[in-house]
Write a protein that holds these residues in place. Sequence first.
Motif, short mmCIF file in Angstrom:
data_model
loop_
_atom_site.label_atom_id
_atom_site.label_comp_id
_atom_site.label_asym_id
_atom_site.label_seq_id
_atom_site.Cartn_x
_atom_site.Cartn_y
_atom_site.Cartn_z
N ASP A 27 -47.08 -52.74 2.74
CA ASP A 27 -47.64 -53.90 2.38
C ASP A 27 -47.67 -54.42 0.85
OD1 ASP A 27 -49.96 -54.17 4.89
OD2 ASP A 27 -49.57 -52.49 4.42
N ARG A 30 -43.85 -55.35 0.29
CA ARG A 30 -43.77 -56.56 0.83
C ARG A 30 -44.20 -57.74 0.07
NH1 ARG A 30 -41.78 -57.22 6.09
NH2 ARG A 30 -41.58 -55.15 6.39
N ALA A 31 -45.46 -57.29 -0.48
CA ALA A 31 -46.10 -58.12 -1.55
C ALA A 31 -45.29 -58.72 -2.69
CB ALA A 31 -47.50 -58.04 -1.78
N GLU A 33 -42.13 -58.12 -3.01
CA GLU A 33 -40.87 -58.99 -2.48
C GLU A 33 -41.15 -60.53 -2.24
OE1 GLU A 33 -38.83 -56.62 0.63
OE2 GLU A 33 -38.22 -58.51 1.31
N LYS A 34 -42.31 -60.62 -2.07
CA LYS A 34 -42.71 -62.08 -1.67
C LYS A 34 -42.74 -62.94 -2.96
CE LYS A 34 -45.10 -63.73 2.38
NZ LYS A 34 -46.35 -63.85 3.01
N GLN A 35 -43.65 -62.09 -4.08
CA GLN A 35 -43.57 -62.58 -5.49
C GLN A 35 -42.30 -62.66 -6.27
OE1 GLN A 35 -47.12 -59.75 -6.40
NE2 GLN A 35 -47.25 -61.53 -7.61
N GLN A 37 -39.22 -63.44 -4.46
CA GLN A 37 -38.81 -64.36 -3.86
C GLN A 37 -39.55 -65.92 -4.56
OE1 GLN A 37 -36.31 -64.37 -2.01
NE2 GLN A 37 -36.73 -62.31 -0.68
N ALA A 38 -40.67 -65.89 -4.82
CA ALA A 38 -41.25 -66.86 -5.55
C ALA A 38 -40.75 -67.37 -6.72
CB ALA A 38 -42.79 -66.66 -5.62
N THR A 47 -33.57 -69.93 0.63
CA THR A 47 -33.03 -69.94 2.13
C THR A 47 -31.73 -70.16 2.20
OG1 THR A 47 -33.39 -72.53 2.47
CG2 THR A 47 -35.44 -70.94 2.51
N TRP A 210 -39.84 -51.50 6.61
CA TRP A 210 -38.67 -51.91 5.77
C TRP A 210 -37.44 -52.09 6.71
CZ3 TRP A 210 -35.67 -48.46 1.99
CH2 TRP A 210 -34.88 -49.20 0.81
#
Lengths: 251, 251
Positions: A27, A30-31, A33-35, A37-38, A47, A210
């Motif tokens: 988790d 993943r968090a 990784e999200k940040q 990407q942002a 994309t 992962w």
Amino acid sequence: MSRITTPSRSLSLVGFDADDTLWKSEDYYRAAEKQFQAIVGEYIDITDPQLVGHLLAVERRNLGIFGYGAKGMTLSMLEAAIEMTAGRISTSDIRRILQLGHDTLRHPVQLLDGVREAVAAIAADYPVVLITKGDLFHQESKIERAGLHDVLPRIEVVSEKDPATYARVLAEFGVAAENFVMIGNSLRSDAEPVLELGGWAVHMPYALTWAHEQEHGVDAAHPRLRHVSQAAQWPQVVAAIAADIAAGAHG
Amino acid sequence: MSRITTPSRSLSLVGFDADDTLWKSEDYYRAAEKQFQAIVGEYIDITDPQLVGHLLAVERRNLGIFGYGAKGMTLSMLEAAIEMTAGRISTSDIRRILQLGHDTLRHPVQLLDGVREAVAAIAADYPVVLITKGDLFHQESKIERAGLHDVLPRIEVVSEKDPATYARVLAEFGVAAENFVMIGNSLRSDAEPVLELGGWAVHMPYALTWAHEQEHGVDAAHPRLRHVSQAAQWPQVVAAIAADIAAGAHG
């Protein structure tokens, strides 16, 4: 009085994976990784098919130099961000990515439901060991914060979970693979190499996996593989495997 | 035929440090630091008293999060470079620092003079173990490239070399500290904690010592500490320590 001789076929060691088996881990990655990407998404269209998957590609090409873990992930994120933005990323955004690394290394350690009781129950009956891969320092820090030392004092931090590594650990314990069971969430790292050596495995999937860990060649119906959905089931399934080993069942 | 009982007072384990004891290491870190200063020196006066020592300060504040090793060094260099240049460093120079990390992780492994022969001679007479701190993956990679596996098959990569860590390793080997000698270049990491536990130490200084390792409280005249200048002297000094242990000399 008759003397009982310990049979050579008896469960002699139970191994536990750590991340996403004993406590939440993916988790947090993943968090991060999200940040990531942002942050990168402020420069480019993430994309774009040419860019999707670029971070994973960088992490994979660096695995042989960095190994697993949050420090290597952070360095790969920095490389990927510079490449994906063609060098346009700002120094303050580089700093934000460095901070993601710090945050991931210091994420709280939350045991999954029923883990403490299940490990304690198994440790009362069998020798146990925690076998985890990743950054030595980070893994030791999490183990300490998890407060499991009383029930799981033996720890092996390894750089890769392959058959050679498991064979080395088993040799150090003087245990034959046939008398060993490994409990973990990764079929690739916790089940496949152990089954290959002739050992037993208990798979407990975690909600997140992962991409790198999703690649494996394990047959879900392998005769020495068991499947559970929660830690509370571990003592029972371990007892059943011990009975199978004692009965000479080889799957 | 008389039976020989192993005396409880006998040398039972010889430990070897790795970096700057078996092979060159600090030279590569020092070279990376020089290149770091050159990169940052394009933006600021690095002789400014306010900036000298800033990298070491960042590395130290991060030790509790990153631990030792080249990946942590690289992340600390990036943080320090951004701080020292007040964010003015360019992305291409960030990239150069990332490359320093790669170079350090892949530096050649060159054994120091006489190391192979000395380790082999000692391994013929006593159980031996390599005890090193740093990144697990990087240390394993260097050990493999050093080609010492035949004479030094047992490896302990630890996150810190303090008395608790040595005590844990000795417990795993079932060896009392009084019957253990550690050979290494760092008084702080290889001698002080071992002497504190009641063990023996052989110090072989290396030409370069990281500032962090220069801080220690070891008395050079400690009765269980020996000093040598080259690996060829190790077998002789180890034999002398074994004789002292057998004679009950406690220093």
